[in-house]
Design a protein around this motif. Structure first.
Motif, PDB file in Angstrom:
ATOM      1  N   UNK A  73       0.845  -1.182   0.000  1.00 34.93           N
ATOM      2  CA  UNK A  73       0.000   0.000   0.000  1.00 34.93           C
ATOM      3  C   UNK A  73       0.885   1.239   0.000  1.00 34.93           C
ATOM      4  N   UNK A  74       0.597   2.151  -0.918  1.00 34.19           N
ATOM      5  CA  UNK A  74       1.310   3.412  -0.943  1.00 34.19           C
ATOM      6  C   UNK A  74       0.972   4.186   0.312  1.00 34.19           C
ATOM      7  N   UNK A  75       1.965   4.738   0.953  1.00 29.90           N
ATOM      8  CA  UNK A  75       1.722   5.497   2.170  1.00 29.90           C
ATOM      9  C   UNK A  75       3.009   5.912   2.826  1.00 29.90           C
ATOM     10  N   UNK A  76       2.896   6.564   3.965  1.00 26.95           N
ATOM     11  CA  UNK A  76       4.092   7.054   4.654  1.00 26.95           C
ATOM     12  C   UNK A  76       4.982   5.910   5.096  1.00 26.95           C
ATOM     13  N   UNK A  77       6.279   6.165   5.070  1.00 28.49           N
ATOM     14  CA  UNK A  77       7.246   5.168   5.524  1.00 28.49           C
ATOM     15  C   UNK A  77       8.181   5.818   6.538  1.00 28.49           C
TER      16      UNK A  77
END
Length: 82
Positions: A73-77
């Motif tokens: 899932x694309x998102x903050x890392x």
């Protein structure tokens, strides 16, 4: 520096680090969770850095073949680019 001169190419240390988790999951049959920032090529050939989280799960396919299933899932890392 051309952004696709290294990160988008396969067979280098960046590619090896990111893909090593797949082999580890197949060998240990244990799930793996991590954060990734990867250079991606858009349909218009521009390159952008895409942060995403992934879970790599061990899986048995037809004929008892070992493999993995990946959910991402694309998102903050929790990675800071320097």
């Amino acid at each position: 520096m051309n952004p696709d001169s290294f990160p988008c190419l396969t067979g280098h240390s960046y590619d090896q680090v990111v893909s090593a988790a797949y082999r580890k999951v197949v060998m240990t049959e244990r799930p793996h969770y991590d954060h990734i920032i990867a250079a991606m090529s858009a349909p218009d050939a521009t390159v952008f850095w895409c942060p995403y989280q992934r879970v790599i799960l061990p899986h048995r396919f037809e004929g008892n073949r070992k493999g993995v299933v990946v959910v991402s899932k694309v998102g903050p890392v929790d990675i800071k680019v320097i």
